[in-house]
Design a protein around this motif. Structure first.
Motif, PDB file in Angstrom:
ATOM      1  N   GLU A  54       0.877  -1.186   0.000  1.00 16.47           N
ATOM      2  CA  GLU A  54       0.000   0.000   0.000  1.00 16.47           C
ATOM      3  C   GLU A  54       0.904   1.222   0.000  1.00 16.47           C
ATOM      4  O   GLU A  54       2.034   1.155   0.498  1.00 16.47           O
ATOM      5  CB  GLU A  54      -0.855   0.061   1.288  1.00 16.47           C
ATOM      6  N   PRO A  55       0.413   2.385  -0.475  1.00 14.26           N
ATOM      7  CA  PRO A  55       1.257   3.583  -0.484  1.00 14.26           C
ATOM      8  C   PRO A  55       1.669   4.013   0.930  1.00 14.26           C
ATOM      9  O   PRO A  55       0.948   3.774   1.896  1.00 14.26           O
ATOM     10  CB  PRO A  55       0.352   4.651  -1.111  1.00 14.26           C
ATOM     11  N   SER A  56       2.825   4.635   1.017  1.00 15.43           N
ATOM     12  CA  SER A  56       3.298   5.154   2.299  1.00 15.43           C
ATOM     13  C   SER A  56       4.366   6.205   2.047  1.00 15.43           C
ATOM     14  O   SER A  56       5.189   6.041   1.149  1.00 15.43           O
ATOM     15  CB  SER A  56       3.897   4.018   3.134  1.00 15.43           C
ATOM     16  N   THR A  57       4.367   7.244   2.840  1.00 15.94           N
ATOM     17  CA  THR A  57       5.485   8.197   2.848  1.00 15.94           C
ATOM     18  C   THR A  57       6.229   8.061   4.168  1.00 15.94           C
ATOM     19  O   THR A  57       7.386   7.632   4.218  1.00 15.94           O
ATOM     20  CB  THR A  57       4.972   9.648   2.666  1.00 15.94           C
ATOM     21  N   ARG A  58       5.546   8.395   5.286  1.00 13.42           N
ATOM     22  CA  ARG A  58       6.185   8.440   6.593  1.00 13.42           C
ATOM     23  C   ARG A  58       6.722   7.083   7.048  1.00 13.42           C
ATOM     24  O   ARG A  58       7.874   6.965   7.462  1.00 13.42           O
ATOM     25  CB  ARG A  58       5.200   8.949   7.672  1.00 13.42           C
ATOM     26  N   THR A  59       5.877   6.052   6.976  1.00 16.56           N
ATOM     27  CA  THR A  59       6.279   4.766   7.551  1.00 16.56           C
ATOM     28  C   THR A  59       7.435   4.154   6.759  1.00 16.56           C
ATOM     29  O   THR A  59       8.422   3.681   7.345  1.00 16.56           O
ATOM     30  CB  THR A  59       5.063   3.803   7.573  1.00 16.56           C
ATOM     31  N   LEU A  60       7.322   4.173   5.438  1.00 17.58           N
ATOM     32  CA  LEU A  60       8.380   3.566   4.615  1.00 17.58           C
ATOM     33  C   LEU A  60       9.703   4.326   4.768  1.00 17.58           C
ATOM     34  O   LEU A  60      10.754   3.717   4.994  1.00 17.58           O
ATOM     35  CB  LEU A  60       7.944   3.537   3.146  1.00 17.58           C
ATOM     36  N   ILE A 107       6.179  -5.270   6.847  1.00 18.95           N
ATOM     37  CA  ILE A 107       5.107  -5.403   5.846  1.00 18.95           C
ATOM     38  C   ILE A 107       3.952  -4.437   6.088  1.00 18.95           C
ATOM     39  O   ILE A 107       3.472  -4.280   7.215  1.00 18.95           O
ATOM     40  CB  ILE A 107       4.579  -6.864   5.769  1.00 18.95           C
ATOM     41  N   ARG A 108       3.539  -3.778   5.004  1.00 17.75           N
ATOM     42  CA  ARG A 108       2.273  -3.026   4.968  1.00 17.75           C
ATOM     43  C   ARG A 108       1.390  -3.699   3.925  1.00 17.75           C
ATOM     44  O   ARG A 108       1.836  -3.953   2.799  1.00 17.75           O
ATOM     45  CB  ARG A 108       2.489  -1.563   4.605  1.00 17.75           C
ATOM     46  N   HIS A 109       0.153  -3.981   4.306  1.00 15.40           N
ATOM     47  CA  HIS A 109      -0.740  -4.732   3.408  1.00 15.40           C
ATOM     48  C   HIS A 109      -2.182  -4.297   3.651  1.00 15.40           C
ATOM     49  O   HIS A 109      -2.538  -3.899   4.769  1.00 15.40           O
ATOM     50  CB  HIS A 109      -0.570  -6.232   3.683  1.00 15.40           C
ATOM     51  N   GLU A 135      -4.529  -2.936  12.525  1.00 17.47           N
ATOM     52  CA  GLU A 135      -3.671  -2.179  13.460  1.00 17.47           C
ATOM     53  C   GLU A 135      -2.521  -1.500  12.726  1.00 17.47           C
ATOM     54  O   GLU A 135      -2.135  -1.904  11.610  1.00 17.47           O
ATOM     55  CB  GLU A 135      -3.110  -3.107  14.544  1.00 17.47           C
ATOM     56  N   HIS A 136      -1.966  -0.496  13.358  1.00 15.58           N
ATOM     57  CA  HIS A 136      -0.752   0.187  12.884  1.00 15.58           C
ATOM     58  C   HIS A 136       0.099   0.430  14.142  1.00 15.58           C
ATOM     59  O   HIS A 136       0.205   1.546  14.645  1.00 15.58           O
ATOM     60  CB  HIS A 136      -1.150   1.514  12.219  1.00 15.58           C
ATOM     61  N   PRO A 137       0.696  -0.646  14.671  1.00 11.68           N
ATOM     62  CA  PRO A 137       1.314  -0.543  16.000  1.00 11.68           C
ATOM     63  C   PRO A 137       2.470   0.440  16.091  1.00 11.68           C
ATOM     64  O   PRO A 137       2.609   1.130  17.112  1.00 11.68           O
ATOM     65  CB  PRO A 137       1.785  -1.980  16.285  1.00 11.68           C
ATOM     66  N   THR A 138       3.300   0.553  15.046  1.00  7.72           N
ATOM     67  CA  THR A 138       4.447   1.469  15.180  1.00  7.72           C
ATOM     68  C   THR A 138       3.977   2.920  15.201  1.00  7.72           C
ATOM     69  O   THR A 138       4.613   3.776  15.808  1.00  7.72           O
ATOM     70  CB  THR A 138       5.509   1.242  14.077  1.00  7.72           C
ATOM     71  N   GLN A 139       2.838   3.214  14.540  1.00  6.04           N
ATOM     72  CA  GLN A 139       2.268   4.567  14.592  1.00  6.04           C
ATOM     73  C   GLN A 139       1.841   4.887  16.027  1.00  6.04           C
ATOM     74  O   GLN A 139       2.154   5.952  16.564  1.00  6.04           O
ATOM     75  CB  GLN A 139       1.070   4.688  13.646  1.00  6.04           C
ATOM     76  N   ALA A 140       1.138   3.947  16.660  1.00  6.47           N
ATOM     77  CA  ALA A 140       0.687   4.199  18.036  1.00  6.47           C
ATOM     78  C   ALA A 140       1.881   4.360  18.975  1.00  6.47           C
ATOM     79  O   ALA A 140       1.865   5.229  19.860  1.00  6.47           O
ATOM     80  CB  ALA A 140      -0.207   3.055  18.506  1.00  6.47           C
ATOM     81  N   HIS A 262      -1.901  14.127  14.646  1.00  9.41           N
ATOM     82  CA  HIS A 262      -2.482  13.552  13.425  1.00  9.41           C
ATOM     83  C   HIS A 262      -1.437  12.580  12.879  1.00  9.41           C
ATOM     84  O   HIS A 262      -0.245  12.899  12.857  1.00  9.41           O
ATOM     85  CB  HIS A 262      -2.774  14.677  12.418  1.00  9.41           C
ATOM     86  N   PRO A 263      -1.854  11.393  12.414  1.00  5.49           N
ATOM     87  CA  PRO A 263      -0.848  10.430  11.938  1.00  5.49           C
ATOM     88  C   PRO A 263      -0.288  10.766  10.557  1.00  5.49           C
ATOM     89  O   PRO A 263       0.750  10.225  10.163  1.00  5.49           O
ATOM     90  CB  PRO A 263      -1.630   9.111  11.883  1.00  5.49           C
ATOM     91  N   GLY A 264      -0.982  11.651   9.813  1.00 11.47           N
ATOM     92  CA  GLY A 264      -0.613  11.908   8.427  1.00 11.47           C
ATOM     93  C   GLY A 264      -1.047  10.738   7.549  1.00 11.47           C
ATOM     94  O   GLY A 264      -1.226   9.633   8.059  1.00 11.47           O
ATOM     95  N   PRO A 265      -1.263  10.958   6.252  1.00 15.92           N
ATOM     96  CA  PRO A 265      -1.219  12.249   5.581  1.00 15.92           C
ATOM     97  C   PRO A 265      -2.442  13.107   5.943  1.00 15.92           C
ATOM     98  O   PRO A 265      -3.513  12.574   6.224  1.00 15.92           O
ATOM     99  CB  PRO A 265      -1.240  11.876   4.098  1.00 15.92           C
ATOM    100  N   ILE A 266      -2.232  14.433   5.917  1.00 14.37           N
ATOM    101  CA  ILE A 266      -3.284  15.376   6.322  1.00 14.37           C
ATOM    102  C   ILE A 266      -4.124  15.788   5.111  1.00 14.37           C
ATOM    103  O   ILE A 266      -3.577  16.030   4.035  1.00 14.37           O
ATOM    104  CB  ILE A 266      -2.619  16.645   6.892  1.00 14.37           C
TER     105      ILE A 266
HETATM  106  N1   CP Z   1       0.975   7.599   9.254  1.00 14.48           N
HETATM  107  C1   CP Z   1       1.251   6.837   8.196  1.00 14.48           C
HETATM  108  O1   CP Z   1       1.168   5.593   8.244  1.00 14.48           O
HETATM  109  O2   CP Z   1       1.649   7.516   7.086  1.00 14.48           O
HETATM  110  P1   CP Z   1       2.077   6.848   5.732  1.00 14.48           P
HETATM  111  O3   CP Z   1       0.854   6.192   5.134  1.00 14.48           O
HETATM  112  O4   CP Z   1       2.606   7.960   4.869  1.00 14.48           O
HETATM  113  O5   CP Z   1       3.140   5.811   6.008  1.00 14.48           O
END
Ligand code: CP
Length: 308
Positions: A54-60, A107-109, A135-140, A262-266
């Motif tokens: 799945e798309p990601s900026t911050r996490t990846l 992994i993000r899925h 869940e998104h444990p590393t975000q929390a 806010h977790p982003g993206p905004i």
């Molecule tokens: N917060 C978060 O998971 O952002 P990304 O989708 O950009 O990784």
């Protein structure tokens, strides 16, 4: 304490002591991030694959930076550039990657449970970087670190989680975690975006945002998942903004010492006003910085907490 878990799959499965332990380690890694040379040999010789379907900026980016700062060798794989496009299954992809003698898979899925599924079938350590609406444990964890940086403790804080709770894996991880700390959690969303399973949790549900924002130490705003709009979960975007957005006018009524997260993206102008995102109470970019430190701590601990 001694870290014993092989994988990081959810906040639900962590004890409060384990969450504290990850965050304590993350504060040490944040000191390294602030040095001119941000490198330690903790994962030297280890290989990590960042498998992002799945798309990601911050996490990846933060996982990639964390791996580099820990001296690991890492590669990024996305749906578009992998043989998933040719019909290969998740398990076959993972087994082939592991045959190349990798040590860790992040992994993000889009499927809830994908990280657990993988962890039961491959030998590498598995880190869940977001699995569907689960869940998104590393975000929390990075959020808890950011709150601790300001308030020292999560116990007895009054937290509001506002927005598209139904589709939010971040909300699920936050709720599991906050309840382990006896944080007082209020949820606010349109009734169509408030999942029924929350009736089983010790949280307050409030549908009036103007009541919900009163007296909160933390206002955590979720992304409105615009891609769901056509499904008719609320009448119109304008209606949503009027009833549930953190407008600047509402921002002026929150507690002086409150923080905006806010977790982003905004989506500026949707779930929050751009001026709120950029305001002095906003810690949104601190969350992003702490994301690198938390991910360094997790990779370090899963590797056994050894320096080399
Ligand atoms: N917060 C978060 O998971 O952002 P990304 O989708 O950009 O990784």
């Amino acid at each position: 304490m001694k870290w014993t878990k092989k994988h990081l799959l959810s906040i639900e499965e962590l004890t409060r002591e384990e969450i504290d332990f990850i965050i304590d380690n993350a504060f040490s890694f944040k000191d390294i991030l602030l040095r001119p040379i941000k490198k330690v040999p903790a994962l030297r010789g280890k290989t990590v694959v960042n498998l992002f379907f799945e798309p990601s900026t911050r996490t990846l980016i933060s996982f990639s930076l964390a791996e580099k700062h820990l001296s690991a060798d890492s590669v990024n794989v996305s749906t578009k550039t992998s043989s998933v496009m040719k019909g290969e299954s998740l398990l076959d992809t993972a087994k082939n990657i592991e045959s190349m003698k990798t040590d860790m898979v992040v992994i993000r899925h889009s499927s809830p449970g994908a990280a657990k599924f993988l962890s039961e079938r491959i030998n590498s350590n598995v880190v869940n970087a977001g699995d569907g609406t689960h869940e998104h444990p590393t975000q929390a964890l990075l959020d808890f670190m950011t709150i601790k940086e300001i308030y020292k403790d999560l116990k007895n804080l009054k937290v509001l989680i506002l927005g598209d709770i139904l589709h939010s894996r971040v909300a699920r991880s936050l709720i599991w975690g906050f309840l382990k700390y006896d944080t007082k959690v209020t949820l606010c969303a349109p009734p169509t975006l408030m999942p029924l399973y929350l009736n089983d949790f010790d949280v307050k549900i409030e549908y009036d945002i103007d009541k919900a924002i009163q007296d909160k130490d933390v206002v955590y705003i979720l992304r409105m998942q615009l891609e769901r709009q056509e499904k008719g979960l609320f009448p119109s975007l304008r209606e949503y903004v009027k009833e549930f957005s953190m407008t600047y006018e509402r921002y002026l009524r929150i507690k002086d010492k409150s923080i905006i997260m806010h977790p982003g993206p905004i989506n500026r102008g949707v779930e929050l006003d751009g001026n709120v995102a950029d305001s002095e109470k906003s810690v949104i970019l601190d969350q992003v910085t702490n994301g690198v430190a938390v991910r360094m701590a997790i990779l370090y601990l899963l590797n056994g907490g050894k320096n080399e």
